[in-house]
Design an enzyme around this catalytic site. Structure first.
Site, mmCIF file in Angstrom:
data_model
loop_
_atom_site.group_PDB
_atom_site.id
_atom_site.type_symbol
_atom_site.label_atom_id
_atom_site.label_comp_id
_atom_site.label_asym_id
_atom_site.label_seq_id
_atom_site.Cartn_x
_atom_site.Cartn_y
_atom_site.Cartn_z
ATOM 1 N N GLY A 47 0.793 -1.147 0.170
ATOM 2 C CA GLY A 47 0.095 0.006 0.139
ATOM 3 C C GLY A 47 1.074 1.344 -0.109
ATOM 4 O O GLY A 47 2.065 1.288 -0.616
ATOM 5 N N GLU A 48 0.431 2.224 0.801
ATOM 6 C CA GLU A 48 1.407 3.405 0.693
ATOM 7 C C GLU A 48 1.811 3.494 2.231
ATOM 8 O O GLU A 48 1.062 3.933 3.064
ATOM 9 C CB GLU A 48 0.689 4.714 0.295
ATOM 10 N N SER A 49 3.030 3.487 2.691
ATOM 11 C CA SER A 49 3.520 3.305 4.181
ATOM 12 C C SER A 49 3.033 4.473 4.625
ATOM 13 O O SER A 49 2.892 4.637 5.867
ATOM 14 C CB SER A 49 5.022 2.959 4.234
ATOM 15 N N CYS A 79 6.037 -5.134 0.565
ATOM 16 C CA CYS A 79 6.250 -3.824 0.300
ATOM 17 C C CYS A 79 6.151 -2.957 1.225
ATOM 18 O O CYS A 79 6.967 -2.735 1.810
ATOM 19 C CB CYS A 79 5.240 -3.703 -0.841
ATOM 20 N N ARG A 106 12.566 3.421 0.494
ATOM 21 C CA ARG A 106 11.216 3.476 -0.151
ATOM 22 C C ARG A 106 11.305 3.814 -1.826
ATOM 23 O O ARG A 106 12.392 4.446 -2.268
ATOM 24 C CB ARG A 106 10.440 4.594 0.256
ATOM 25 N N ILE A 134 6.113 -3.386 -7.442
ATOM 26 C CA ILE A 134 5.230 -2.029 -7.647
ATOM 27 C C ILE A 134 5.963 -1.022 -6.679
ATOM 28 O O ILE A 134 5.722 -1.325 -5.560
ATOM 29 C CB ILE A 134 3.869 -2.230 -7.651
ATOM 30 N N ARG A 135 6.391 0.078 -7.259
ATOM 31 C CA ARG A 135 7.000 1.376 -6.350
ATOM 32 C C ARG A 135 7.647 0.530 -5.234
ATOM 33 O O ARG A 135 7.388 0.927 -4.105
ATOM 34 C CB ARG A 135 5.813 2.223 -5.865
ATOM 35 N N HIS A 170 5.374 -8.216 -4.330
ATOM 36 C CA HIS A 170 3.825 -8.530 -3.849
ATOM 37 C C HIS A 170 3.551 -10.010 -4.324
ATOM 38 O O HIS A 170 2.766 -10.285 -5.430
ATOM 39 C CB HIS A 170 2.678 -7.649 -4.738
ATOM 40 N N GLU A 172 1.172 -11.835 -3.133
ATOM 41 C CA GLU A 172 -0.289 -11.905 -3.226
ATOM 42 C C GLU A 172 -1.102 -11.604 -4.561
ATOM 43 O O GLU A 172 -1.988 -12.177 -4.883
ATOM 44 C CB GLU A 172 -0.930 -11.243 -2.180
#
Length: 196
Positions: A47-49, A79, A106, A134-135, A170, A172
């Site tokens: 997600g976005e930390s 991630c 990051r 992803i990022r 990721h 998952e």
């Protein structure tokens, strides 16, 4: 059957639950602190930390998560989840949970449009695992008690320390559940230990 929680504040929650269930265990979306008590292990998804940290603070998860970790119950961070577990973050003065003796950077593989897939050799899990980046962050430094499980182009992208497992990618988002399986083995071991 093991009860595995997925911190459901943000990120790929449903996909992790699907992977846990495909591996034959029970997956639970964790939205309340009180749910942590019933779990054998916990996954902190991507997600976005920064957003995730804000939500962890807003819903008062920080102290209970630290307690969960101190109890010896396993946590798997993917991630953004890896960033949440790390003891230090490049360019940031304060860590989040800080339970894993690693330094992470990051977005170290570039922004969203530079997302990619790579075949990975993960010690103890898989020799041909397709990692979806992803990022993604990566582990810049790992402490002496940290076992490096995988590198991609010389960068550490998966590691384990005691009951903590972290990866940059990721798992998952694929139908390959071997990384989840590695975590479930850790949970089984921890449960057997605590039962002694």
């Amino acid at each position: 059957m093991l009860k595995i929680g997925v911190l459901a504040l943000q990120g790929a929650v449903r996909e992790h639950i699907r992977s846990v269930e495909a591996s034959g265990e029970e997956g639970i979306a964790v939205k309340k602190v009180s749910q942590l008590k019933e779990l054998d292990g916990l996954i902190i998804p991507g997600g976005e930390s920064t957003t995730m940290r804000r939500l962890i603070d807003k819903y008062e998860f920080m102290a209970p998560l630290k307690e969960f970790a101190q109890d010896g119950r396993p946590i798997f961070g993917t991630c953004a989840g890896l960033i949440i577990l790390a003891k230090s973050i490049v360019g940031q003065s304060e860590a989040h949970l800080g339970v894993m003796d690693i330094t992470v950077e990051r977005n170290s593989f570039g922004r969203q449009r530079e997302s990619f897939e790579a075949e990975l050799n993960i010690t103890g899990a898989a020799e041909d695992f397709v990692g979806v980046f992803i990022r993604a962050p990566h582990i810049v430094e790992a402490g002496e008690n940290v076992e490096v499980l995988c590198k991609h182009n010389g960068r550490i992208v998966a590691a384990r320390q005691g009951n903590f497992l972290g990866c940059s990618f990721h798992p998952e988002l694929t139908d390959d559940h071997r990384m989840t399986g590695l975590f479930l083995e850790m949970v089984k071991e921890a449960k057997e230990k605590s039962a002694v």
